[in-house]
Design a protein around this motif. Structure first.
Motif, PDB file in Angstrom:
ATOM      1  N   GLN A  13      29.700  34.748  38.292  1.00 53.01           N
ATOM      2  CA  GLN A  13      30.124  34.707  36.591  1.00 53.01           C
ATOM      3  C   GLN A  13      28.366  34.018  35.220  1.00 53.01           C
ATOM      4  O   GLN A  13      28.130  34.507  34.969  1.00 53.01           O
ATOM      5  CB  GLN A  13      31.407  34.006  35.989  1.00 53.01           C
ATOM      6  N   HIS A  14      27.841  33.030  36.322  1.00 48.84           N
ATOM      7  CA  HIS A  14      26.881  32.490  36.002  1.00 48.84           C
ATOM      8  C   HIS A  14      25.918  33.361  36.106  1.00 48.84           C
ATOM      9  O   HIS A  14      25.035  33.722  35.214  1.00 48.84           O
ATOM     10  CB  HIS A  14      26.761  31.039  36.913  1.00 48.84           C
TER      11      HIS A  14
ATOM     12  N   SER B  85      27.811  22.550  36.992  1.00 47.45           N
ATOM     13  CA  SER B  85      27.795  23.340  37.802  1.00 47.45           C
ATOM     14  C   SER B  85      28.169  24.346  39.284  1.00 47.45           C
ATOM     15  O   SER B  85      27.306  23.891  39.794  1.00 47.45           O
ATOM     16  CB  SER B  85      27.134  25.148  37.061  1.00 47.45           C
ATOM     17  N   THR B  86      29.276  25.214  39.978  1.00 45.30           N
ATOM     18  CA  THR B  86      29.024  25.593  41.209  1.00 45.30           C
ATOM     19  C   THR B  86      27.720  26.141  41.643  1.00 45.30           C
ATOM     20  O   THR B  86      27.311  26.189  42.582  1.00 45.30           O
ATOM     21  CB  THR B  86      30.145  26.139  41.166  1.00 45.30           C
TER      22      THR B  86
ATOM     23  N   ASP C 181      32.963  32.635  40.709  1.00 48.52           N
ATOM     24  CA  ASP C 181      32.255  31.238  39.291  1.00 48.52           C
ATOM     25  C   ASP C 181      30.328  31.596  39.866  1.00 48.52           C
ATOM     26  O   ASP C 181      29.754  31.299  38.341  1.00 48.52           O
ATOM     27  CB  ASP C 181      32.741  29.749  39.626  1.00 48.52           C
TER      28      ASP C 181
ATOM     29  N   LYS D 285      37.863  27.561  37.775  1.00 47.70           N
ATOM     30  CA  LYS D 285      36.212  27.049  37.476  1.00 47.70           C
ATOM     31  C   LYS D 285      36.424  25.197  38.345  1.00 47.70           C
ATOM     32  O   LYS D 285      35.419  25.812  38.662  1.00 47.70           O
ATOM     33  CB  LYS D 285      36.274  27.107  36.361  1.00 47.70           C
TER      34      LYS D 285
END
Length: 209
Positions: free
Chosen positions: A39-40, A183-184, A36, A106
């Motif tokens: 991806q961010h 978000s993570t 995750d 996610k």
């Protein structure tokens, strides 16, 4: 898991917030967190890098020396990448770095990140508050009262609050977001996560699916 609720002066209110075990006390999945966060960071890349290849270099197309008899390698163009000023071989081209992750993964990553913060006792629950006007000093007083000076802190609001957001905007070590923006990456990037009471219910509903 129960956490004491404090006010903006850092004093306990006598109430406790019940953090759901399905969100804050699971078996952390490190690989889900890694994917995750990856991806961010990948989605933030513009991917506009570009270098000129030999077809894009301005220069003569004359064959620079005869094919045989020189004792060196063949060479047909001064624009070849083996010569100074020539095109770059296998250089970067514009590309899209983003990739897809399933929603379930996610959610698992965010639950894992919150669990790690809970295990490190890096989660604080504060009763809902507001400022009459946007003022950085007011937010600094809150951060100081919570003992978060010189620490990266993430404040999670239940709903958008312009006065609180604008009051925090000048502080490099603090960030204010709403529960829908959690978000993570933001969780892992903070030393301490501060939840306002009004944000907990929505977070638990979203991540418990």
């Amino acid at each position: 898991m129960k956490v004491a609720v404090v006010d903006i002066k850092g004093k306990e209110t006598g109430r406790e917030a019940n953090l759901s075990d399905s969100v804050f006390a699971i078996e952390p999945n490190d690989h889900a967190i890694y994917l995750d966060v990856k991806q961010h960071l990948a989605n933030k890349r513009q991917g506009t890098h570009k270098s000129k290849e030999r077809a894009e270099i301005a220069g003569s197309t004359r064959k620079i020396k005869k094919q045989k008899g020189t004792g060196t390698a063949r060479a047909g163009s001064i624009k070849s990448g083996v010569f100074k000023g020539g095109g770059r071989m296998f250089g970067p081209r514009p590309r899209n770095y983003s990739f897809k992750l399933n929603k379930g993964l996610k959610r698992l990553a965010r639950r894992s990140a919150l669990t790690l913060k809970a295990n490190d006792k890096a989660i604080t629950v504060v009763e809902d508050f507001n400022f009459e006007t946007p003022k950085t000093k007011n937010f600094v007083d809150v951060v100081t009262a919570l003992g978060l000076d010189n620490k990266k802190s993430l404040f999670v609001l239940g709903a958008s609050n312009n006065n609180v957001y604008l009051s925090s905007r000048n502080l490099k070590t603090s960030e204010v977001i709403t529960s829908s923006e959690l978000s993570t990456y933001k969780i892992m990037n903070a030393n301490n996560v501060v939840f306002l009471e009004g944000s907990l219910e929505e977070i638990e509903q979203t991540l418990s699916k």
